[in-house]
Design an enzyme around this catalytic site. Structure first.
Site, short mmCIF file in Angstrom:
data_model
loop_
_atom_site.label_atom_id
_atom_site.label_comp_id
_atom_site.label_asym_id
_atom_site.label_seq_id
_atom_site.Cartn_x
_atom_site.Cartn_y
_atom_site.Cartn_z
CD GLU A 199 -2.92 -0.94 0.05
OE1 GLU A 199 -3.13 0.28 -0.41
OE2 GLU A 199 -3.55 -1.69 -0.30
CB SER A 259 -49.57 -32.30 38.08
OG SER A 259 -50.79 -32.83 37.96
#
Length: 803
Positions: free
Chosen positions: A112, A485
């Site tokens: 770069e 239950s």
């Protein structure tokens, strides 16, 4: 006049040559051009000066970049540091320049901006070269340095124009003036987009290689350094060939710039790369919990929650969470194996051409992705004894024998067109061995599971449904269902305060309601098993979940008193109307409420609030929130310690000899307690239970309530999920049973409140009941007469049991 022969003749100059005239005019032209150039230069300088004067003050303020704060995602972790969720548009890990390895920095500089540390931010030679190249081609070339890329990525658009370039250059000068080279490079390494939602090289290293940036090799660094130019074009996953070419070029540049030796370059060029083929997945399946945390964080911090880099630590234990996730999936899939086959998910045409057929298969499987271990496949051949299918790897595999049992109806000659398994059918398969497969189907039934630390309320595991991607509805916290239950222990707990004891004898006898009493036709409620066993102890009745006994126990307590009592455990009184149906769990609860309610029994009588988040930290370490687990105090007491102890004794019997006897038998330990629950018509199946240090609730049912099956119960559906989880969670945990607290006595092998010992408490209930809905004729010895049953109570019981 006579001619003067002696006169002097005229003199003639030689003619000027054409070459000399050309030189003369060229000289004049050159002088003119120099003057014109000088004037143009002055004009250009004035223009640039005016542009600088106008544009420079309008440039963005770059002072904030000295304390650079990019968009960092919200991350959610378990208590032991495992990632379980990530939210935000940008996937990023912020590193300082010192934390970025040299090999990565060198790879980036090589390709770069090799002279980054030498120039002042603008590479003039590169700009001139690009400008000349752009004059002769439609597609422009760039000449951006790293500083210029930072200027563009942080502040400007990617538009390629001379105006934008001027602003970029001016901003570059400003950045170079305000920041050091190291600061600029650090911003670049963290800011740049590298594909796959990854921003910055640290995140890209995890995304593409599944490793931290500090561990990348030269070859991997070169591959990553090739991404900034064009993340899509040079993506090693989607474009491996182009990515490879650029990688080799970068390795050469690293060698040219002296960043690596020839030997390192050769090794890097031949190194095979292990790419991570799929997107980043959290290491723990806790999507429902992550979503809960996301909602809390957004409510607290707004949209900034997605960009501030918040790291949220939860109370979850990764091992237990994975155990819960697997237990829920296994429980649901085991249930699905007993269901009728609903047919393939899709039918496609299989072209004769191999390439076209492979493309059609790939498209179909992409439309029906795998659901964890529930994988999609396309059928190539099908018969009653053998199915050949293929997955995306292109390798056909056979399914035979036991693997075909769940789908026999789909292999029958009489199967309808929507059910028939035939070539081109898209099916679901599960791998059951190295070469063994079973055909199954995506389930319709749902499940929920949650586990808490009963002492602190800390959530240890939570699974809100079978598949978060399919349905994000969190059934642990959002589903209001009848507990059946499994709610009975709260009613029995209330009755202990009225003088009931484990040895109180209660009549499991029919309750008959005449037409005059119900306002309709006569009705006679039944126990789940359809049998009545007459007088039995409370201990045996609860272990066998006898409905008639529970109704009589609630009559002793009184519906209003019971409603107030259950609210002590954290239940909403409004969702438990004061009718006798409360004895059978006809109210509405969530799995989280049930786990928190049972925690009261587990911790000795304290009501704790479920907690999930323990710590919130910004990415730089600033602690925004921290909560340390605290033991309950007397201000949180819901019931007496004696009550909790005797209820644990009763529920221990359930896991030993009752409807949940499978619990102790499988876990091989006596210190587990709990209660099954199955609602009317088997719509909801529950098991809620605990060990002294862990309480958990499991639920199974359909989102749109419907029958699970005539033989499906909480003991058969939810209890196995609970056991599978506890097998992991209680591994290597010592057996610890409860010690009797002060104020209880043991007589004849059972426990009593000291003041309600034999002869002082309620000795019997319902022994003299007539075969009708009224029980007023029975006055239990040592206790008050049972209250008369209101007609509304009878109607509610009728509705609860009506098929």
């Amino acid at each position: 006049m006579p001619k003067d022969d002696n006169a002097t003749p005229k003199q003639h100059l030689p003619p000027v040559s054409a070459g000399r005239r050309a030189v003369f005019w060229i000289g004049r032209l050159a002088v003119g051009l120099v003057g014109l150039a000088a004037a143009g230069g002055v004009a250009l300088a004035i223009t640039v000066g005016i542009a600088l004067a106008v544009a420079y003050p309008n440039l963005p303020d770059v002072a904030d970049l000295a304390d650079y704060r990019p968009k960092l995602p919200l991350r959610v972790f378990t208590a032991d540091g495992q990632l379980m969720g990530e939210f935000g548009e940008e996937r990023r890990n912020l590193l300082t320049i010192r934390e970025i390895p040299d090999v990565m920095k060198n790879a980036v500089l090589a390709i770069e901006d090799a002279r980054f540390f030498e120039h002042s931010g603008v590479d003039y030679r590169g700009m001139m070269r690009a400008a000349l190249a752009n004059l002769g081609q439609a597609k422009s070339q760039g000449a951006s340095t790293i500083t210029m890329q930072v200027a563009r990525n942080v502040y400007l658009s990617a538009e390629k124009s001379y105006t934008r370039k001027i602003y970029e250059v001016l901003l570059t000068f400003k950045l170079e003036h305000m920041l050091t080279k190291e600061q600029i490079l650090e911003i670049y390494m963290n800011q740049i987009f590298l594909g796959q939602r990854a921003y910055g090289f640290s995140s890209a290293s995890q995304t593409y290689f599944g490793k931290p940036l500090k561990d990348v090799t030269v070859a991997e660094a070169a591959m990553l350094a090739g991404l900034p130019k064009a993340p899509s074009a040079y993506n090693p996953i989607s474009n491996p060939k182009r990515a490879r070419i650029r990688q080799l070029h970068i390795i050469d540049r690293m060698l040219e710039n002296g960043f690596i030796t020839p030997a390192e370059a050769n090794a890097a060029k031949t190194e095979p790369l292990q790419l991570r083929q799929s997107r980043i997945q959290p290491s723990v399946h806790a999507e429902y919990v992550a979503e809960m945390v996301r909602q809390v964080m957004v409510a607290q911090y707004g949209e900034e929650a997605y960009t501030r880099g918040l790291n949220v630590t939860t109370t979850l234990q990764s091992g237990e969470q994975q155990a819960a996730y697997r237990a829920v999936r296994k429980g649901v899939l085991d249930f699905e194996r007993r269901q009728i086959y609903r047919g393939p998910e899709l039918f496609i045409n299989l072209p004769a051409d191999k390439v076209a057929r492979d493309d059609a298969i790939d498209d179909a499987l992409n439309d029906r992705p795998d659901n964890d271990d529930l994988m999609s496949a396309v059928v190539l051949e099908a018969s009653a004894r053998r199915v050949v299918a293929v997955r995306q790897d292109g390798e056909p595999f056979e399914i035979t024998g036991e693997g075909l049992k769940p789908v026999q109806s789909g292999l029958s000659d009489k199967a309808g067109p929507n059910i028939k398994i035939r070539p081109g059918a898209v099916i679901r398969v599960v791998k059951t061995g190295p070469k063994d497969w079973r055909i199954t189907q995506l389930p319709e039934v749902e499940s929920a599971f949650v586990a808490l630390d009963p002492s602190t309320g800390a959530v240890r595991a939570l699974v809100g449904g079978f598949d978060f991607q399919k349905n994000k509805f969190n059934r642990v916290t959002q589903a209001w269902r009848q507990p059946g239950s499994s709610f009975k222990p709260f009613i029995y707990s209330a009755a202990l305060e009225k003088g009931l004891s484990p040895m109180t004898v209660v009549n499991d006898a029919p309750l008959f309601y005449s037409a005059a009493e119900t306002g309709g036709k006569p009705w006679e409620p039944k126990n789940y098993d359809g049998r009545f066993e007459g007088p039995m102890s409370v201990r045996r009745a609860l272990a066998k979940s006898k409905n008639m006994v529970s109704i009589r126990v609630l009559q002793l307590v009184g519906t209003q008193s019971a409603q107030e009592w259950v609210s002590r455990f954290g239940f909403d009184a409004a969702k438990h109307p004061p009718y006798l149906t409360m004895a059978l769990g006809a109210g509405s609860v969530t799995p989280m409420q049930m786990a928190a309610g049972y925690a009261v029994f587990a911790n000795g009588g304290y009501r704790v609030t479920p907690t999930l988040i323990t710590r919130v930290v910004e990415h730089k370490g600033k602690v925004l929130f921290e909560a340390l687990p605290a033991m309950p105090t007397e201000s949180q007491r819901a019931i007496d310690t004696r009550n909790a102890f005797i209820m644990s004794s009763l529920m221990q019997e359930i896991t030993r000899t009752g409807t949940a006897a499978r619990a102790q038998a499988t876990l091989k330990r006596p210190d587990v307690y709990g209660k099954t629950g199955t609602t009317n018509d088997s719509v909801d199946a529950w098991f809620v239970g605990y060990q002294r240090n862990l309480v958990a609730a499991a639920w199974v049912g359909y989102d749109a309530p419907r029958n699970l099956g005539s033989r499906e119960t909480g003991g058969g559906l939810s209890l196995p999920i609970w056991i599978d989880y506890m097998s992991t969670a209680l591994k290597d945990v010592p057996v610890v049973e409860y010690s009797p607290p002060f104020g209880v006595i043991n007589v004849g092998g059972d426990w009593y409140f000291e003041e309600f010992g034999p002869g002082n408490g309620v000795r019997a209930l319902g022994l003299n009941d007539p075969a009708s809905g009224t029980a007023a004729s029975d006055a239990p010895a040592g206790g008050a007469a049972s209250p008369a049953m209101a007609p509304e109570d009878r109607r509610n019981i009728l509705d609860l049991f009506r098929n």
